[in-house]
Design a protein around this motif. Structure first.
Motif, short mmCIF file in Angstrom:
data_model
loop_
_atom_site.label_atom_id
_atom_site.label_comp_id
_atom_site.label_asym_id
_atom_site.label_seq_id
_atom_site.Cartn_x
_atom_site.Cartn_y
_atom_site.Cartn_z
N GLU A 211 0.85 -1.18 0.00
CA GLU A 211 0.00 0.00 0.00
C GLU A 211 0.89 1.24 0.00
OE1 GLU A 211 -3.77 1.49 -0.28
OE2 GLU A 211 -3.37 -0.63 0.02
N PRO A 212 0.72 2.15 -0.97
CA PRO A 212 1.56 3.36 -0.99
C PRO A 212 1.36 4.18 0.28
CG PRO A 212 0.37 3.11 -3.06
CD PRO A 212 -0.19 2.10 -2.10
N GLY A 213 2.44 4.75 0.79
CA GLY A 213 2.38 5.53 2.02
C GLY A 213 1.90 6.95 1.82
N GLU A 214 1.85 7.40 0.57
CA GLU A 214 1.40 8.76 0.29
C GLU A 214 0.63 8.77 -1.02
OE1 GLU A 214 5.47 10.44 -1.76
OE2 GLU A 214 5.33 10.48 0.42
N ALA A 215 -0.01 9.90 -1.31
CA ALA A 215 -0.84 10.02 -2.51
C ALA A 215 -0.01 9.80 -3.78
CB ALA A 215 -1.48 11.39 -2.54
#
Length: 191
Positions: free
Chosen positions: A148-152
């Protein structure tokens, strides 16, 4: 000297010039891209839509559907990927591009395709579509990296970073695939 980019004109020229370039065949797990809003410049990248190629002219994408903006993960054919059939977004792309290593080799892998397909099965409806936190680029980065990406994730630059890290390449280019805009009428809603 900075380069001036006129969104619609630049995108049209890129699309027309793509007709004369060699076409690159995507492999399962390749990230595909088409333009939105004429490829207008946005945060250092172009407004575009991305998805994961499964093979056999099937692409997994996450899109916004309905008035409430439900995020739907589903499989489409290349024509529906280009025109956004059944979604709330008008796509203006003429071509579908595949991420390559800059030397004409499509980037992808069975692990990426499997994650996209598994994600579709587990999350056919993924809450509310959000242009910042729950969008097609976040989906593509999730499939490439496996986390899951940690930022947009807002532009294709974010996807390029994930691809560079995964495949150890120094650059990523987007090359035309040659997919037709004629719909194959493939729709996974009936399975």
């Amino acid at each position: 000297m900075s380069k001036i980019k006129i969104p619609f004109i630049g995108s049209l020229i890129e699309s027309l010039s793509a007709e004369f370039k060699d076409k690159i065949k995507p492999i399962p797990g390749s990230v595909l891209r088409c333009d939105l809003a004429g490829g207008a410049n946005f945060l250092g990248g172009s407004l575009c839509h991305t998805g994961i190629y499964l093979g056999d002219d099937r692409i997994v994408e996450i899109t916004k559907v309905g008035r409430k903006g439900v995020a739907k993960v589903h499989i489409v054919d290349p024509s529906d990927f280009l025109n956004g059939k059944g979604t709330n977004f008008v796509r203006t792309g003429i071509n579908i591009y595949v991420a390559t290593d800059g030397e004409g080799h499509a980037l992808g892998g069975e692990d990426i395709a499997k994650r996209a397909l598994d994600y579709r099965v587990a999350h056919r409806s993924r809450g509310t579509y959000d242009l910042i936190d729950n969008n097609c680029h976040t989906f593509s980065v999730r499939c490439v990296s496996g986390v899951e990406p940690g930022e947009a994730q807002l532009t294709e630059r974010d996807i390029e970073s994930a691809l560079k890290e995964k495949f150890g390449c120094s650059r990523v280019t987007w090359e035309p695939t040659g997919f037709s805009t004629v719909s194959l009428s493939f729709d996974d809603d009936n399975d």
